[in-house]
Design a protein around this motif. Structure first.
Motif, PDB file in Angstrom:
ATOM      1  N   HIS A   1       0.316  11.275   2.689  1.00  0.00           N
ATOM      2  CA  HIS A   1      -0.362  10.235   3.427  1.00  0.00           C
ATOM      3  C   HIS A   1      -1.593   9.788   2.653  1.00  0.00           C
ATOM      4  O   HIS A   1      -2.553  10.527   2.518  1.00  0.00           O
ATOM      5  CB  HIS A   1      -0.757  10.735   4.809  1.00  0.00           C
ATOM      6  N   SER A   2      -1.546   8.564   2.168  1.00  0.00           N
ATOM      7  CA  SER A   2      -2.634   8.045   1.342  1.00  0.00           C
ATOM      8  C   SER A   2      -3.803   7.510   2.157  1.00  0.00           C
ATOM      9  O   SER A   2      -4.881   7.308   1.629  1.00  0.00           O
ATOM     10  CB  SER A   2      -2.109   6.928   0.439  1.00  0.00           C
ATOM     11  N   GLY A   3      -3.576   7.217   3.440  1.00  0.00           N
ATOM     12  CA  GLY A   3      -4.626   6.598   4.246  1.00  0.00           C
ATOM     13  C   GLY A   3      -4.724   5.109   4.008  1.00  0.00           C
ATOM     14  O   GLY A   3      -5.638   4.454   4.502  1.00  0.00           O
ATOM     15  N   LEU A   4      -3.769   4.554   3.252  1.00  0.00           N
ATOM     16  CA  LEU A   4      -3.737   3.128   2.946  1.00  0.00           C
ATOM     17  C   LEU A   4      -2.357   2.574   3.268  1.00  0.00           C
ATOM     18  O   LEU A   4      -1.354   3.260   3.105  1.00  0.00           O
ATOM     19  CB  LEU A   4      -4.046   2.891   1.466  1.00  0.00           C
ATOM     20  N   LEU A   5      -2.319   1.323   3.689  1.00  0.00           N
ATOM     21  CA  LEU A   5      -1.045   0.659   3.931  1.00  0.00           C
ATOM     22  C   LEU A   5      -0.595  -0.065   2.672  1.00  0.00           C
ATOM     23  O   LEU A   5      -1.354  -0.819   2.071  1.00  0.00           O
ATOM     24  CB  LEU A   5      -1.162  -0.371   5.051  1.00  0.00           C
ATOM     25  N   SER A   6       0.652   0.140   2.299  1.00  0.00           N
ATOM     26  CA  SER A   6       1.247  -0.594   1.187  1.00  0.00           C
ATOM     27  C   SER A   6       1.699  -1.965   1.690  1.00  0.00           C
ATOM     28  O   SER A   6       1.678  -2.246   2.898  1.00  0.00           O
ATOM     29  CB  SER A   6       2.443   0.173   0.637  1.00  0.00           C
ATOM     30  N   ARG A   7       2.163  -2.798   0.794  1.00  0.00           N
ATOM     31  CA  ARG A   7       2.663  -4.132   1.150  1.00  0.00           C
ATOM     32  C   ARG A   7       3.840  -4.007   2.118  1.00  0.00           C
ATOM     33  O   ARG A   7       3.927  -4.740   3.101  1.00  0.00           O
ATOM     34  CB  ARG A   7       3.064  -4.879  -0.119  1.00  0.00           C
ATOM     35  N   ASP A   8       4.774  -3.104   1.832  1.00  0.00           N
ATOM     36  CA  ASP A   8       5.930  -2.910   2.707  1.00  0.00           C
ATOM     37  C   ASP A   8       5.509  -2.421   4.090  1.00  0.00           C
ATOM     38  O   ASP A   8       6.064  -2.856   5.104  1.00  0.00           O
ATOM     39  CB  ASP A   8       6.913  -1.913   2.092  1.00  0.00           C
ATOM     40  N   GLN A   9       4.554  -1.522   4.134  1.00  0.00           N
ATOM     41  CA  GLN A   9       4.062  -1.028   5.418  1.00  0.00           C
ATOM     42  C   GLN A   9       3.356  -2.133   6.196  1.00  0.00           C
ATOM     43  O   GLN A   9       3.490  -2.225   7.415  1.00  0.00           O
ATOM     44  CB  GLN A   9       3.127   0.165   5.201  1.00  0.00           C
ATOM     45  N   LEU A  10       2.622  -2.980   5.482  1.00  0.00           N
ATOM     46  CA  LEU A  10       1.974  -4.120   6.128  1.00  0.00           C
ATOM     47  C   LEU A  10       3.015  -5.055   6.725  1.00  0.00           C
ATOM     48  O   LEU A  10       2.862  -5.540   7.847  1.00  0.00           O
ATOM     49  CB  LEU A  10       1.088  -4.880   5.136  1.00  0.00           C
ATOM     50  N   ALA A  11       4.096  -5.305   5.995  1.00  0.00           N
ATOM     51  CA  ALA A  11       5.160  -6.177   6.499  1.00  0.00           C
ATOM     52  C   ALA A  11       5.741  -5.610   7.788  1.00  0.00           C
ATOM     53  O   ALA A  11       5.962  -6.351   8.756  1.00  0.00           O
ATOM     54  CB  ALA A  11       6.256  -6.335   5.446  1.00  0.00           C
ATOM     55  N   LYS A  12       5.970  -4.314   7.827  1.00  0.00           N
ATOM     56  CA  LYS A  12       6.512  -3.680   9.035  1.00  0.00           C
ATOM     57  C   LYS A  12       5.522  -3.776  10.193  1.00  0.00           C
ATOM     58  O   LYS A  12       5.918  -4.017  11.332  1.00  0.00           O
ATOM     59  CB  LYS A  12       6.858  -2.228   8.749  1.00  0.00           C
TER      60      LYS A  12
END
Length: 86
Positions: A1-12
């Motif tokens: 768990h990085s504590g950051l949202l990736s682009r794919d996670q943002l899309a979801k």
């Protein structure tokens, strides 16, 4: 768990919050660009790894506004673009 949202996670997340509006690649690019240009940890440098918990509220506000305006723009084109040229 990085504590950051990736682009794919943002899309979801965007799809979850606005299930009737799928985020476009252009919208995601803009949101990621604007989100990572925010200094969220106070070190004086823009974050570049993803969207932090602190920045996600601003990002989602922007997406909400974009989504609402996009629906208005689409409706206007449906009404006034009689030859459907876009």
């Amino acid at each position: 768990h990085s504590g950051l949202l990736s682009r794919d996670q943002l899309a979801k997340l965007c799809q979850h919050v606005h299930p009737d509006s799928t985020p476009t690649a252009e919208a995601l690019d803009l949101l990621m660009e604007q989100a990572v240009s925010i200094d969220t940890n106070g070190d004086g440098k823009s974050d570049t790894q993803g969207i932090s918990r602190k920045a996600v509220i601003k990002v989602m506000e922007k997406y909400h506004n974009y989504s609402r305006e996009q629906k208005f723009i689409d409706a206007m084109f449906l009404e006034f673009d009689s030859n459907k040229s876009g």
